[in-house]
Every structure is written in structure tokens, then in C-alpha cells.
Design a protein around this motif. Structure first.
Motif, PDB file in Angstrom:
ATOM      1  N   LEU A 149       0.829  -1.205   0.000  1.00  0.00           N
ATOM      2  CA  LEU A 149       0.000   0.000   0.000  1.00  0.00           C
ATOM      3  C   LEU A 149       0.863   1.255   0.000  1.00  0.00           C
ATOM      4  O   LEU A 149       0.574   2.230  -0.727  1.00  0.00           O
ATOM      5  CB  LEU A 149      -0.916  -0.019   1.225  1.00  0.00           C
ATOM      6  CG  LEU A 149      -1.963   1.100   1.316  1.00  0.00           C
ATOM      7  CD1 LEU A 149      -2.930   1.026   0.143  1.00  0.00           C
ATOM      8  CD2 LEU A 149      -2.735   0.997   2.631  1.00  0.00           C
ATOM      9  N   CYS A 150       1.936   1.246   0.785  1.00  0.00           N
ATOM     10  CA  CYS A 150       2.832   2.408   0.824  1.00  0.00           C
ATOM     11  C   CYS A 150       3.570   2.588  -0.510  1.00  0.00           C
ATOM     12  O   CYS A 150       3.829   3.722  -0.936  1.00  0.00           O
ATOM     13  CB  CYS A 150       3.844   2.254   1.956  1.00  0.00           C
ATOM     14  SG  CYS A 150       3.126   2.409   3.612  1.00  0.00           S
ATOM     15  N   ILE A 151       3.913   1.490  -1.183  1.00  0.00           N
ATOM     16  CA  ILE A 151       4.614   1.585  -2.472  1.00  0.00           C
ATOM     17  C   ILE A 151       3.728   2.221  -3.530  1.00  0.00           C
ATOM     18  O   ILE A 151       4.150   3.120  -4.268  1.00  0.00           O
ATOM     19  CB  ILE A 151       5.090   0.184  -2.917  1.00  0.00           C
ATOM     20  CG1 ILE A 151       6.232  -0.299  -2.015  1.00  0.00           C
ATOM     21  CG2 ILE A 151       5.529   0.195  -4.385  1.00  0.00           C
ATOM     22  CD1 ILE A 151       6.619  -1.755  -2.234  1.00  0.00           C
ATOM     23  N   TRP A 152       2.476   1.786  -3.606  1.00  0.00           N
ATOM     24  CA  TRP A 152       1.606   2.233  -4.695  1.00  0.00           C
ATOM     25  C   TRP A 152       0.851   3.523  -4.356  1.00  0.00           C
ATOM     26  O   TRP A 152       0.578   4.326  -5.247  1.00  0.00           O
ATOM     27  CB  TRP A 152       0.603   1.135  -5.062  1.00  0.00           C
ATOM     28  CG  TRP A 152       1.286  -0.008  -5.752  1.00  0.00           C
ATOM     29  CD1 TRP A 152       1.727  -1.163  -5.213  1.00  0.00           C
ATOM     30  CD2 TRP A 152       1.652  -0.046  -7.125  1.00  0.00           C
ATOM     31  NE1 TRP A 152       2.345  -1.961  -6.141  1.00  0.00           N
ATOM     32  CE2 TRP A 152       2.309  -1.287  -7.360  1.00  0.00           C
ATOM     33  CE3 TRP A 152       1.515   0.833  -8.216  1.00  0.00           C
ATOM     34  CZ2 TRP A 152       2.796  -1.664  -8.604  1.00  0.00           C
ATOM     35  CZ3 TRP A 152       2.003   0.444  -9.465  1.00  0.00           C
ATOM     36  CH2 TRP A 152       2.633  -0.778  -9.648  1.00  0.00           C
ATOM     37  N   ALA A 153       0.504   3.734  -3.101  1.00  0.00           N
ATOM     38  CA  ALA A 153      -0.228   4.963  -2.753  1.00  0.00           C
ATOM     39  C   ALA A 153       0.694   6.047  -2.210  1.00  0.00           C
ATOM     40  O   ALA A 153       0.320   7.222  -2.183  1.00  0.00           O
ATOM     41  CB  ALA A 153      -1.325   4.656  -1.736  1.00  0.00           C
ATOM     42  N   GLY A 154       1.881   5.664  -1.771  1.00  0.00           N
ATOM     43  CA  GLY A 154       2.789   6.631  -1.166  1.00  0.00           C
ATOM     44  C   GLY A 154       2.610   6.651   0.348  1.00  0.00           C
ATOM     45  O   GLY A 154       1.488   6.705   0.843  1.00  0.00           O
ATOM     46  N   TRP A 155       3.748   6.628   1.060  1.00  0.00           N
ATOM     47  CA  TRP A 155       3.628   6.512   2.516  1.00  0.00           C
ATOM     48  C   TRP A 155       3.039   7.777   3.134  1.00  0.00           C
ATOM     49  O   TRP A 155       2.359   7.715   4.160  1.00  0.00           O
ATOM     50  CB  TRP A 155       4.983   6.184   3.138  1.00  0.00           C
ATOM     51  CG  TRP A 155       5.991   7.301   3.055  1.00  0.00           C
ATOM     52  CD1 TRP A 155       6.902   7.520   2.081  1.00  0.00           C
ATOM     53  CD2 TRP A 155       6.166   8.348   4.016  1.00  0.00           C
ATOM     54  NE1 TRP A 155       7.650   8.630   2.330  1.00  0.00           N
ATOM     55  CE2 TRP A 155       7.221   9.167   3.543  1.00  0.00           C
ATOM     56  CE3 TRP A 155       5.548   8.678   5.217  1.00  0.00           C
ATOM     57  CZ2 TRP A 155       7.662  10.289   4.222  1.00  0.00           C
ATOM     58  CZ3 TRP A 155       5.984   9.789   5.905  1.00  0.00           C
ATOM     59  CH2 TRP A 155       7.033  10.595   5.413  1.00  0.00           C
ATOM     60  N   ARG A 156       3.275   8.957   2.475  1.00  0.00           N
ATOM     61  CA  ARG A 156       2.699  10.185   3.011  1.00  0.00           C
ATOM     62  C   ARG A 156       1.177  10.161   2.915  1.00  0.00           C
ATOM     63  O   ARG A 156       0.469  10.588   3.843  1.00  0.00           O
ATOM     64  CB  ARG A 156       3.254  11.390   2.265  1.00  0.00           C
ATOM     65  CG  ARG A 156       4.719  11.701   2.558  1.00  0.00           C
ATOM     66  CD  ARG A 156       5.146  12.994   1.912  1.00  0.00           C
ATOM     67  NE  ARG A 156       6.525  13.342   2.220  1.00  0.00           N
ATOM     68  CZ  ARG A 156       7.576  12.895   1.555  1.00  0.00           C
ATOM     69  NH1 ARG A 156       7.394  12.089   0.501  1.00  0.00           N
ATOM     70  NH2 ARG A 156       8.797  13.257   1.915  1.00  0.00           N
ATOM     71  N   GLU A 157       0.657   9.673   1.791  1.00  0.00           N
ATOM     72  CA  GLU A 157      -0.794   9.597   1.618  1.00  0.00           C
ATOM     73  C   GLU A 157      -1.405   8.598   2.602  1.00  0.00           C
ATOM     74  O   GLU A 157      -2.470   8.848   3.183  1.00  0.00           O
ATOM     75  CB  GLU A 157      -1.134   9.193   0.179  1.00  0.00           C
ATOM     76  CG  GLU A 157      -0.923  10.271  -0.862  1.00  0.00           C
ATOM     77  CD  GLU A 157       0.554  10.506  -1.155  1.00  0.00           C
ATOM     78  OE1 GLU A 157       1.379   9.689  -0.697  1.00  0.00           O
ATOM     79  OE2 GLU A 157       0.870  11.516  -1.813  1.00  0.00           O
ATOM     80  N   VAL A 158      -0.712   7.466   2.794  1.00  0.00           N
ATOM     81  CA  VAL A 158      -1.217   6.465   3.748  1.00  0.00           C
ATOM     82  C   VAL A 158      -1.250   7.049   5.154  1.00  0.00           C
ATOM     83  O   VAL A 158      -2.218   6.884   5.907  1.00  0.00           O
ATOM     84  CB  VAL A 158      -0.342   5.197   3.710  1.00  0.00           C
ATOM     85  CG1 VAL A 158      -0.732   4.248   4.838  1.00  0.00           C
ATOM     86  CG2 VAL A 158      -0.466   4.505   2.368  1.00  0.00           C
ATOM     87  N   TRP A 159      -0.180   7.784   5.513  1.00  0.00           N
ATOM     88  CA  TRP A 159      -0.116   8.370   6.857  1.00  0.00           C
ATOM     89  C   TRP A 159      -1.184   9.441   7.058  1.00  0.00           C
ATOM     90  O   TRP A 159      -1.767   9.553   8.139  1.00  0.00           O
ATOM     91  CB  TRP A 159       1.267   8.933   7.102  1.00  0.00           C
ATOM     92  CG  TRP A 159       1.446   9.501   8.475  1.00  0.00           C
ATOM     93  CD1 TRP A 159       1.673  10.785   8.822  1.00  0.00           C
ATOM     94  CD2 TRP A 159       1.400   8.776   9.707  1.00  0.00           C
ATOM     95  NE1 TRP A 159       1.783  10.930  10.180  1.00  0.00           N
ATOM     96  CE2 TRP A 159       1.614   9.697  10.760  1.00  0.00           C
ATOM     97  CE3 TRP A 159       1.210   7.432  10.028  1.00  0.00           C
ATOM     98  CZ2 TRP A 159       1.635   9.326  12.085  1.00  0.00           C
ATOM     99  CZ3 TRP A 159       1.238   7.058  11.357  1.00  0.00           C
ATOM    100  CH2 TRP A 159       1.444   7.995  12.368  1.00  0.00           C
TER     101      TRP A 159
END
Length: 729
Positions: free
Chosen positions: A206-216
């Protein structure tokens, strides 16, 4: 640029999936020589009944295997082990050819009394074969706990205990560590490793495809409503969770897995059963007697009887419901009084002493509710400039409830008397009308409530001959032992607050040193109180009530007869003192981030505590200890007709409320049968165990009229366990 980014994401995803596959390959791989050990323990008798293992005299236990199985050890539970013992215990297991299969010598000082410990030893049992376990004590005399018939049914062997060459009717606190070969993966060995690996892989992708900033950022957006929910309803939700934990614990430990019935408990339950039958204060009404219930006040049996009538539950289960409802009412009172901070005050109900009181059928639980209400109402009266008359009325009613729950509850008017003296001094100094009004209001309240309480005792005196039912004059006491018990009990109360046992280091101190530990703890608490407590606050009233309770009780115990000091007597005062100390400490804690972390940890502990009860089979209704106990009582009483007096009664004392139509009796050598008919006028039958009746006949000491009836009874009922004689002939 976008194409390159997509390729990197694919590569990173491939690496994550590759790592996940490698981890799963390891976790799903079968471990070599996989074995599963299951500890099987019998249900021990919760009462203090033992099988003694005298020094120098072997105790033999014959174990007959029901099936083929392998063990790696034998868990045992022992008590009565002195701290300074230097003896040993030898455990030997032999087969029917006297070959030694297991032999272990255990130093006694390495055994913790009252806790299961395992004697290691690998052996294989063969179905149908018998094995002898011999326990030999050298330099000590440990006790096993008794295991009632049927409580060891889950063990894969039958057990016969031989002591002094005779077979005992019970088992001993002996279990097994059963070993079975199983196919186990490394995922089975390392708990929750598989779901954790799946979760981490999903988060990584999820962090790879959505970006860890967006996930956070999504996590932060989700956290906001959660924080709002906690701020608004966190205290209420925690109190509900705590209430559920207490109810589950009481139902599991005190009903499904045990029966916490003392002699006092049986008395409360017997009166409750008589109340539901419409016999009022007649303690033995169902047995045909007009014995006045005076040993204890009436309110607690009334509460049990009320639950019996409303729910249809039998007496013991109804008493557990009373404990649950009382816990709920205490939490409601705390919520009403302390609002959002009530969750912290509610932790006082996790005190080990409070939980043990809840397991037993004892009046201290509702008594603590009434004491809390009295303290809060009293503080309300002191704080209000001109309290309404309704507060005085409520205070008087709650004070009477304290007394009607426990006679000792009359101490609340001693506390009131102390405050009346303070108010009188204040009035002499200030001549304020408001102070005079409180002085008069509290005086009238104390006088009326106290007079009603004394009238109750006077009624007991007229109906029973004694104001509190029994003589409470002084018996012989070893005052040094009594003082040691006091020191130990005060230490226990302190650590019980934190749901802890006394640490082993402190437990090993001599009593002469333990007294300094107690003084140090009391001095620290006193310093906190003197520095932070103010006059006429809730905290001050709670502290005064707790201190007066303990001081008066300790004084009474040194000049009158009752049990020695232990948690049952001190816990009500500890409960009030704990609430007061929380109130004094709260200003230093409120608003601190660490305080929030503490709340989270406590919530997690409560959730896992309930989870563990279910995981350990604590809510398994197919293994109901109390119902099994009732079945034993039914079997024991099957030969005893209704309205009987049992002579030299050796039936389980806990069952006295189960058959309230039965009373205990005795026959003295000089008694004629007509005397027995007059003494036991309410009973229709006289029952005595056949072996006791034969011993009486062989002694030649009893009156001819009694001997004649005993002979007739034995001849008519030769194979029976009890001799039954009619008292109406």
C-alpha cells in the motif's frame, strides 16, 4: 518519468512479495520432532481441606491408566511448607513389577506453597496397567489439596490414595504434562507470525503504490474521529468494559470453576432461601423451627432473596448476581460523582481483595457500596452552605443500610460524632448560623438513625437472647501471632491495590523488619495526605472514614473473638482510602500525555484478561463446578428425608442452605429419646450415619431408649449409609 516510477514500484513490489514468500516458506515448514505438551490439572477443593504427607511416612497413590499416553512431568500443588525448611521430597513412580520409572528428589525450599510446580519425568502409561506414585517427605510435612470425587475425571487415569494403609475417598492435587507428537510448523511455534507477515506485506504494498505520506494522512484523518469518540465517551466505555470484566471474572471463577462458600456464606444463603419461602427472620423456618436470624444483619440475605424472586436463580447464583449488580452500581456512583475521571477511580475494583470478596458470598460487597454513598453524601452536606433536608434524609437511610449490611456499619455514626465535635468548635469560634444548621441537622440524623439501629439490636435481644446472635466475648489469643497477622494483612492490602502479591523479597523479611516497611508505607501515605488534603472535602471524609474503620476494627479485634486479620476485614477501608488518594493525585496526572498512554495500557490489559478467560475455557459451561457440587450434595442427601435432624453431621457444611429443611444435632450419653423429641421439636426424623450409630451402640454409654431406637433403625436399614428414626412416634 511516470513510466520509470511505475517500473520502480513494480520492482519494489516484487521484492516485497519475494520476501513475503520466503518468510511464508519458513513459517509453513514443518518443524522437526514436533511435540505438543498439554497440562491437565484436576479441580481442587477451594476449601482448606488437605491430604497430609507426614515426615517419614510415605504417601502412596495408585494410578491406573485409562488409555495409552506419554507424560513429561507431574504438576503438583503443595501447602504447609515452612520458609526455613531444609528438608526434601522424594517422588518415585514404579510399575507393577516394581521397576522405577521416575525418581526425583526436590529440596523443599525450592517449592512455592500454594502454586503448581512440575516434577520432571518422562514415562509412558499403558492402558489398563497400574503405576504407584510414592511421596516421601524428609524434614517437612507438606500438604496436598484434596480433589473431590469427579474433579479428576479429565485426567487419563484413575487415582486411589493410600494413607496409613487405608484408601481415601478423595484424590490429591496431582496433574500431568501430557506429550503427543504433532505436525507443527514454525508459524505454529511463533504465535501470530503468519497474520503479522500478511499485514506487513499489505502495508508495504500500500505504501509503495499509494505513497507513505498519503497512507499516513489517511491514518491521521481516521485518528481524529477516534480521538473525538474517546474524549466524549472514553470514560463511559472504559467503565462498561471494566464492568464486563468483573462480571465475567465472577461468573467464571466463582460459579463455573469454583464455589466460594464459607460458613458465613452458608448462613446468608440459608436465610435467603427461608426469606423466599416466606419465613422472614426465621433462620430455620423451613426446618420447622422459629430460630431468629441475628448472627448477621438482614439486608444482604434480603438482596439475595430479591434476586432469587426476580430472576428465578437459585441462592448461590443469585448471590453472584448481587455481586455483579453491586459492582455496576459502584461504577455508576463513581461516574455520577467524578464524571470523565471516573474510569481511573473504577480501577479500585481491580483490587485483588475486592475481587476475592466478590467471589465469596459475603456482605462486604454491598457494604462497600453503602459506605461509599455515605462518605459522598456526608461530604456533600459538609460542603453545601445550606444543604436541603433531603440530603440529611438520604444520609440517614444510607447509614442504616450500612448497619443492616454489617453490624460494624454502626461505626459511621462514630465518624459523624467526630465531625459534630469539629462543627461544634467551629460554631463556638465563628457563631455562624450555617454551621449551627449543619450541627443540628447531623445531630438529628445521627440520633434517629442510631436509635433505629439500636432498636434493631434490642429486637434481636428479645427474640434471640443476644443482640448480635452469638456471644462475642474474648477467647484465648496468641497476641504475638495476632500482631504478625496484622502486619502481614496491612502489607497485603497495600500490594492488593496494585493487583500484586507481596514481592518475594519483602515476603521473606522477619515480622520485626516488616513492621518498618508498614510504617514506611503509612508514613508516605500520611505525608501525601497532609500535603494535599483540605478540610471538609470528599477526599478528607473518605480518609477519615477509612482511618476510623481500621483503627476501631483493630481495637475491637484485640478485645473480642473473631477471625484473625486478613483482606476481608480491611478491604472496605482500603477501597475508600484508594478513592481518596486518587483524588489527591489526580491534579498531578491530568493533562499529561503519559497519563493517556497509561489509560490505553490498562484498557489493553482488561481486554486481554477477558480474552484469556475465554481462551482458557473459563466460560465453558459444560464443566460447571458448582453444578457438579450440587450433584454431590444431591447424592449425599438422598437418604435423608425432609425435616430431619442429622446427628454428628459430617456432611459438607457448604450444603446447609441447599437442604434448609435439615438441621444439625447431637446426642449426649445422658439424653433420653424423649429429650431428643423435645429438643428437635421441628424435625420429623432423626438421621445418623450408620457407622456412627454402630459406634454408639458399641460404646455402651447411651441411654437405653436411644439405644433401642438405634438398634431398630440399623436392623431396618442395614445396607443404608444413614439410619433414619422417626421423631413423631
Amino acid at each position: 518519468m511516470k513510466k520509470g516510477t511505475t517500473i520502480r514500484k513494480i520492482i519494489y513490489s516484487f521484492i516485497v512479495c519475494l520476501l513475503f514468500g520466503a518468510v511464508m516458506l519458513v513459517l509453513t515448514h514443518t518443524a522437526q520432532n514436533g511435540m505438543q505438551t498439554t497440562q491437565i490439572l484436576p479441580g481442587i477443593n477451594p476449601d482448606p481441606v488437605y491430604v497430609t504427607c507426614e515426615a517419614g511416612e510415605p504417601l502412596d497413590v495408585m494410578l491406573t491408566a485409562k488409555e495409552d499416553f506419554q507424560v513429561s512431568g507431574f504438576p503438583v500443588l503443595l501447602v504447609n511448607i515452612a520458609e526455613d525448611s531444609r528438608g526434601t521430597l522424594r517422588f518415585t513412580v514404579t510399575d507393577d513389577t516394581s521397576s522405577i520409572l521416575v525418581s526425583q528428589v526436590i529440596p523443599v525450599e525450592t517449592i512455592t506453597p500454594g502454586k503448581w510446580f512440575t516434577i520432571t519425568g518422562n514415562m509412558v502409561f499403558t492402558a489398563g496397567q497400574s503405576y504407584k506414585l510414592t511421596v516421601f517427605a524428609d524434614g517437612s510435612s507438606p500438604y496436598f489439596m484434596q480433589v473431590p470425587k469427579g474433579e479428576g475425571a479429565q485426567l487419563p487415569f484413575t487415582e486411589q490414595v493410600f494413607k496409613d494403609g487405608e484408601v481415601m475417598e478423595c484424590g490429591i492435587s496431582l496433574g500431568i504434562d501430557r506429550v503427543e507428537p504433532v505436525r507443527m510448523t514454525y508459524g505454529d511455534i511463533f504465535y501470530y507470525s503468519v497474520p503479522v507477515s500478511v499485514l506487513l506485506t499489505a502495508i508495504g504494498l500500500l505504501c509503495i503504490w499509494a505513497g507513505w505520506r498519503e497512507v499516513w494522512s489517511v491514518v491521521l484523518r481516521l485518528r481524529s474521529p477516534a480521538e473525538t469518540l474517546v474524549r466524549r465517551y472514553g470514560s463511559e466505555l472504559f467503565l462498561l468494559l471494566l464492568f464486563g470484566c468483573i462480571c465475567v471474572s465472577i461468573y467464571s471463577r466463582a460459579y463455573l470453576k469454583g464455589a466460594y462458600i464459607s460458613a458465613d456464606s452458608a448462613g446468608y444463603l440459608r436465610e435467603a432461601v427461608n426469606l423466599t419461602a416466606g419465613n422472614g427472620f426465621s433462620y430455620d423456618g423451613l426446618a420447622g423451627y422459629d430460630t431468629w436470624f441475628a448472627n448477621w444483619p438482614i439486608l444482604y440475605p434480603v438482596l439475595i432473596a430479591a434476586v432469587m424472586l426476580v430472576t428465578g436463580a437459585e441462592a448461590y447464583l443469585a448471590s453472584k448476581i448481587v455481586a455483579m449488580v453491586t459492582a455496576g452500581l459502584i461504577l455508576l456512583v463513581l461516574h455520577k460523582c467524578f464524571g470523565k475521571d471516573a474510569w481511573l477511580y473504577g480501577l479500585c475494583l481491580t483490587n485483588i481483595g475486592y475481587l476475592n470478596l466478590s467471589y465469596y458470598t459475603w456482605s462486604e460487597i454491598p457494604f462497600m457500596l453503602f459506605m461509599l454513598l455515605f462518605a459522598l453524601l456526608f461530604a456533600k452536606v459538609l460542603q453545601e452552605e445550606r444543604p436541603a433536608w433531603g440530603w440529611y434524609l438520604a444520609l440517614g437511610i444510607v447509614g442504616i443500610c450500612c448497619f443492616l449490611t454489617r453490624y460494624y456499619g454502626i461505626f459511621v455514626w462514630i465518624v459523624t460524632g467526630l465531625y459534630l465535635l469539629v462543627l461544634f468548635v467551629l460554631y463556638q469560634q465563628k457563631k455562624e448560623r450555617a454551621v449551627l444548621s449543619k450541627l443540628v441537622g447531623l445531630t438529628v440524623t445521627a440520633f434517629v438513625s442510631g436509635a433505629l439501629s439500636m432498636a434493631y439490636l434490642f429486637m434481636n435481644k428479645l427474640m434471640n437472647g443476644m443482640a448480635s446472635g452469638v456471644s462475642r466475648t474474648m477467647w484465648w489469643d496468641d497476641y504475638r501471632i495476632l500482631t504478625d497477622d496484622l502486619i502481614e494483612s496491612l502489607l497485603t492490602e497495600f500490594f492488593n491495590i496494585f493487583s500484586m502479591q507481596i514481592p518475594e523479597l519483602v515476603e521473606g523479611f522477619p515480622y520485626q523488619i516488616k513492621v518498618f516497611v508498614v510504617v514506611g508505607i503509612l508514613a508516605g501515605i500520611g505525608w501525601l495526605i497532609l500535603r494535599n488534603c483540605r478540610h471538609f472535602t470528599r477526599e478528607s471524609v473518605l480518609i477519615v472514614m477509612a482511618v476510623v474503620y481500621d483503627v476501631v476494627f483493630i481495637g475491637i479485634r484485640y478485645v473480642s473473638s473473631m477471625d484473625s486479620f486478613y483482606f476481608r476485614f480491611f478491604e472496605p477501608a482500603t477501597f475508600l482510602l484508594s478513592i481518596a488518594l486518587i483524588g489527591l493525585l489526580l491534579p498531578y496526572l491530568r493533562g499529561k500525555r503519559r497519563f493517556c498512554y497509561f489509560a490505553g495500557m490498562v484498557t489493553l490489559l482488561l481486554v486481554t484478561a477477558v480474552w484469556s478467560i475465554f481462551a482458557n475455557g473459563g466460560m465453558d459451561r459444560n464443566d460447571n463446578y458448582y453444578l457438579a457440587l450440587e450433584a454431590q450434595w444431591e447424592e449425599t442427601y438422598k437418604e435423608i428425608p425432609e425435616k430431619s435432624v442429622v446427628i454428628f453431621n459430617d456432611i459438607d457444611f457448604r450444603s446447609s442452605y441447599y437442604r434448609p429443611d435439615v438441621v444439625e444435632g447431637t446426642i449426649r450419653p445422658g439424653d433420653e429419646f424423649a429429650d431428643l423429641q423435645q429438643t428437635y421439636y421441628g424435625s420429623e426424623h432423626l438421621c445418623i450415619r450408620a457407622e456412627f450409630a454402630k459406634a454408639m451402640l458399641e460404646s455402651g454409654e447411651y441411654h437405653s431408649s436411644v439405644v433401642h431406637r438405634l438398634k431398630e433403625g440399623i436392623e431396618d436399614k442395614e445396607p443404608a449409609e444413614f439410619v433414619v428414626i422417626s421423631l413423631r412416634e
